[in-house]
Scaffold this active site. Structure first.
Site, PDB file in Angstrom:
ATOM      1  N   CYS A   1       7.397   1.046   3.163  1.00 48.44           N
ATOM      2  CA  CYS A   1       7.311  -0.316   2.632  1.00 48.44           C
ATOM      3  C   CYS A   1       8.555  -0.698   1.836  1.00 48.44           C
ATOM      4  O   CYS A   1       9.012   0.054   0.978  1.00 48.44           O
ATOM      5  CB  CYS A   1       6.073  -0.437   1.759  1.00 48.44           C
TER       6      CYS A   1
ATOM      7  N   CYS B   1       6.732  -3.317  -6.647  1.00 48.58           N
ATOM      8  CA  CYS B   1       5.489  -2.540  -6.557  1.00 48.58           C
ATOM      9  C   CYS B   1       5.799  -1.119  -6.996  1.00 48.58           C
ATOM     10  O   CYS B   1       6.919  -0.648  -6.822  1.00 48.58           O
ATOM     11  CB  CYS B   1       4.992  -2.534  -5.107  1.00 48.58           C
TER      12      CYS B   1
ATOM     13  N   GLU C   1       8.108 -13.147  -2.520  1.00 50.07           N
ATOM     14  CA  GLU C   1       7.954 -13.723  -1.183  1.00 50.07           C
ATOM     15  C   GLU C   1       6.502 -14.113  -0.917  1.00 50.07           C
ATOM     16  O   GLU C   1       5.587 -13.473  -1.412  1.00 50.07           O
ATOM     17  CB  GLU C   1       8.253 -12.695  -0.091  1.00 50.07           C
TER      18      GLU C   1
ATOM     19  N   CYS D   1       6.439  -6.847   4.384  1.00 47.59           N
ATOM     20  CA  CYS D   1       6.465  -6.970   2.918  1.00 47.59           C
ATOM     21  C   CYS D   1       7.802  -6.626   2.303  1.00 47.59           C
ATOM     22  O   CYS D   1       8.309  -5.538   2.477  1.00 47.59           O
ATOM     23  CB  CYS D   1       5.526  -5.961   2.286  1.00 47.59           C
TER      24      CYS D   1
ATOM     25  N   CYS E   1       4.722   3.557  -1.254  1.00 45.21           N
ATOM     26  CA  CYS E   1       4.456   3.844   0.168  1.00 45.21           C
ATOM     27  C   CYS E   1       5.794   3.962   0.908  1.00 45.21           C
ATOM     28  O   CYS E   1       6.689   3.128   0.733  1.00 45.21           O
ATOM     29  CB  CYS E   1       3.598   2.750   0.785  1.00 45.21           C
TER      30      CYS E   1
ATOM     31  N   CYS F   1      -0.142 -15.731   2.767  1.00 51.09           N
ATOM     32  CA  CYS F   1      -0.112 -14.361   2.256  1.00 51.09           C
ATOM     33  C   CYS F   1       0.711 -14.374   0.967  1.00 51.09           C
ATOM     34  O   CYS F   1       1.863 -14.799   0.970  1.00 51.09           O
ATOM     35  CB  CYS F   1       0.531 -13.457   3.310  1.00 51.09           C
TER      36      CYS F   1
HETATM   37  N1  SAH Z   1      -0.462  -2.995  -2.025  1.00 47.34           N
HETATM   38  C1  SAH Z   1      -1.430  -3.542  -1.121  1.00 47.34           C
HETATM   39  C2  SAH Z   1      -1.059  -4.866  -0.501  1.00 47.34           C
HETATM   40  C3  SAH Z   1       0.355  -5.105  -0.077  1.00 47.34           C
HETATM   41  S1  SAH Z   1       0.939  -4.341   1.375  1.00 47.34           S
HETATM   42  C4  SAH Z   1      -1.755  -2.520  -0.051  1.00 47.34           C
HETATM   43  O1  SAH Z   1      -1.194  -1.441  -0.058  1.00 47.34           O
HETATM   44  O2  SAH Z   1      -2.642  -2.782   0.765  1.00 47.34           O
HETATM   45  C5  SAH Z   1       0.115  -5.102   2.722  1.00 47.34           C
HETATM   46  C6  SAH Z   1      -0.025  -4.207   3.932  1.00 47.34           C
HETATM   47  O3  SAH Z   1       1.233  -4.070   4.634  1.00 47.34           O
HETATM   48  C7  SAH Z   1      -0.449  -2.791   3.576  1.00 47.34           C
HETATM   49  O4  SAH Z   1      -1.392  -2.337   4.511  1.00 47.34           O
HETATM   50  C8  SAH Z   1       0.854  -2.034   3.705  1.00 47.34           C
HETATM   51  O5  SAH Z   1       0.604  -0.671   3.853  1.00 47.34           O
HETATM   52  C9  SAH Z   1       1.467  -2.712   4.891  1.00 47.34           C
HETATM   53  N2  SAH Z   1       2.907  -2.516   5.073  1.00 47.34           N
HETATM   54  C10 SAH Z   1       3.875  -2.470   4.145  1.00 47.34           C
HETATM   55  N3  SAH Z   1       5.078  -2.279   4.712  1.00 47.34           N
HETATM   56  C11 SAH Z   1       4.871  -2.212   6.031  1.00 47.34           C
HETATM   57  C12 SAH Z   1       5.730  -2.023   7.151  1.00 47.34           C
HETATM   58  N4  SAH Z   1       7.034  -1.858   6.995  1.00 47.34           N
HETATM   59  N5  SAH Z   1       5.152  -2.011   8.381  1.00 47.34           N
HETATM   60  C13 SAH Z   1       3.819  -2.187   8.524  1.00 47.34           C
HETATM   61  N6  SAH Z   1       2.959  -2.378   7.529  1.00 47.34           N
HETATM   62  C14 SAH Z   1       3.482  -2.370   6.276  1.00 47.34           C
END
Ligand code: SAH
Length: 346
Positions: A120, A113, A93, A334, A117, A106
Site C-alpha cells: 500500500c 497511515c 485523496e 490508495c 501494509c 471513497c
Molecule cells: N485501512 C483500511 C482502509 C484503507 S485501504 C483497510 O486496510 O481496509 C482500502 C483497501 O485497499 C484495503 O483492502 C487495502 O488493503 C487495499 N489496498 C491498498 N493498497 C492496495 C494496492 N496497491 N492494491 C490493491 N489493494 C490495495
C-alpha cells in the site's frame, strides 16, 4: 484557546453553542442546514445569516474547507480522483466512482497511515494526523459540489485506517446519516479496516447498520504477517471471531477484501485454505488483483489466475466477486496520487 470545529458539531451541540452566544435555537438549524444540506464552502455563502452573526461565527469557530489541487479523470470509466489540500496544507485523496446503481465516493480517514501494509502506498511515510469528522464530510460535500452529481454511497476505503481514528469516525457517521443533514442511509456506508480487533468489537456494539469490510489478503496468519504487520498484533482467527460477533450483533453481511498478489497469496492451496477459514461466515469475498506501486515489487495475479481463484472459492460455496478496477489509469490505488504529488513538490 483553539476554536471549535463547527462542522463537526451535531445539531444539538450547535444549538447549545448558539445559546451560549445569545442566539435563538432556529439559527443553529439554519447554520446546520447551510453546512450539511447546502454544503456551503464558507460562512459567506450563508445568505440568511446576518453580517454580525457571521463575524461572531468566524471569531468563535473554525470552518474547515478543502481546496482541490488536482483532479484526474479516468478515460476508461469516468472515475475521478481528487487531491485535496486541508487548511493546514496537508493533502489527501478521495475518489468519485460512477456505477449503474448510483455514485460512490471513497474517502480518506487519516493523512497517511501507520498500519504498514506492504503493498500500500498510503502507509510508506507513516501517519501524519487523524482527519476530523468535518474533514471526512468535506470530501463528500466538495465532490458533490464539483461534479454536480448526487452521491448515494460512501466507502471509507481511502488512505488511513478508520478504526485507528475511532471517535472521529463515529462522529462522522452520526453527521453523515443525520436526517437534518444529507441524511445518507447507514446501509449505504461501508467502512474498511485492516482488522483492529478491539475496535471491531466496539463497533459491533454501536447499533449501526453500516457495512464492514475487512482487509484479509491471506488465508493464514503466517502469510498475512508477510503482507500486513497488524497480523503480528491480532491473529487471523481473532479477526474472524470479531467478524462473527459483528454479524451476530448487527446482522450485516461482511465483505472480505483480498488483493491477489502473484505467487504470494493466489495459489490453489491459498484458495482452499481461504474457503476453509471462511466456512460458515455470512460474507462475500472481494478479489482485486493488487495494484502495483513503484516502491514495491509485488505483481498482480493475471486475469486467468484471478478467475481460477474465484472458481475454486465458488466450488467451496464461498460468495465471491472480482472487483472492477476503477481508475487504474489515474493512480487508482490508495495513496498513489498523493505520493506522486508530494514527490513532485519536493
Ligand atoms: N485501512 C483500511 C482502509 C484503507 S485501504 C483497510 O486496510 O481496509 C482500502 C483497501 O485497499 C484495503 O483492502 C487495502 O488493503 C487495499 N489496498 C491498498 N493498497 C492496495 C494496492 N496497491 N492494491 C490493491 N489493494 C490495495
Amino acid at each position: 484557546m483553539e476554536k471549535k470545529d463547527i462542522k463537526s458539531l451535531t445539531l444539538a451541540e450547535l444549538t447549545e453553542e448558539m445559546k451560549a452566544l445569545g442566539e435563538p435555537a432556529f439559527r443553529a438549524r439554519q447554520i446546520y442546514e447551510w453546512m450539511h444540506k447546502k454544503m456551503a464552502g464558507d460562512y459567506e455563502e450563508m445568505s440568511n445569516i446576518s453580517k454580525a452573526l457571521k463575524q461572531k461565527l468566524k471569531e468563535n469557530f473554525e470552518y474547515t474547507s478543502l481546496k482541490a489541487v488536482r483532479v484526474q479523470e479516468s478515460k476508461i470509466d469516468e472515475t475521478k480522483k481528487f487531491l485535496f489540500a486541508l487548511s493546514d496544507g496537508n493533502v489527501i485523496e478521495s475518489v468519485f466512482m460512477k456505477y449503474k446503481f448510483g455514485n460512490s465516493v471513497c474517502i480518506s480517514s487519516q493523512v497517511g497511515c501507520r498500519m504498514g501494509c506492504k503493498f500500500c502506498a498510503s502507509t510508506l511515510d507513516g501517519v501524519e494526523r487523524n482527519l476530523l469528522p468535518s474533514e471526512m464530510l468535506d470530501q463528500i460535500y466538495s465532490i458533490a459540489r464539483i461534479t454536480g452529481e448526487k452521491i448515494s454511497r460512501v466507502v471509507v476505503m481511502g488512505s488511513g485506517e478508520p478504526l485507528d481514528n475511532y471517535d472521529n469516525l463515529l462522529k462522522f457517521i452520526t453527521l453523515l446519516t443525520d436526517e437534518n443533514g444529507i441524511n445518507m442511509g447507514q446501509r449505504n456506508l461501508t467502512v474498511s479496516t485492516c482488522g483492529i480487533v478491539p475496535n471491531i468489537l466496539r463497533l459491533a456494539e454501536e447499533k449501526l447498520s453500516i457495512n464492514l469490510a475487512i482487509s484479509l489478503h491471506a488465508s493464514n496468519n503466517e502469510k498475512r504477517k508477510e503482507l500486513m504487520p497488524i497480523a503480528n498484533k491480532y491473529e487471523i482467527h481473532e479477526v474472524l471471531d470479531a467478524c462473527r460477533t459483528y454479524f451476530d450483533k448487527t446482522g450485516r453481511q461482511l465483505t472480505f477484501e483480498y488483493s491477489l498478489v502473484s505467487g504470494v497469496n493466489d495459489t490453489e492451496e491459498d484458495a482452499r485454505e481461504l474457503s476453509e477459514l471462511l466456512k460458515g461466515i455470512n460474507a462475500v469475498v472481494n478479489l482485486i488483483p493488487v495494484n502495483p506501486i513503484k516502491e514495491r515489487t509485488f505483481r498482480p495475479t493475471d486475469r486467468a489466475g484471478a478467475l481460477a481463484f474465484k472458481n475454486k472459492l465458488e466450488k467451496n460455496r464461498i460468495n465471491v466477486t472480482i472487483r472492477r478496477e476503477m481508475g487504474r489509469d489515474i493512480d487508482g490505488a490508495c495513496g498513489q496520487l498523493r505520493r506522486r504529488h508530494l514527490e513532485e513538490d519536493s
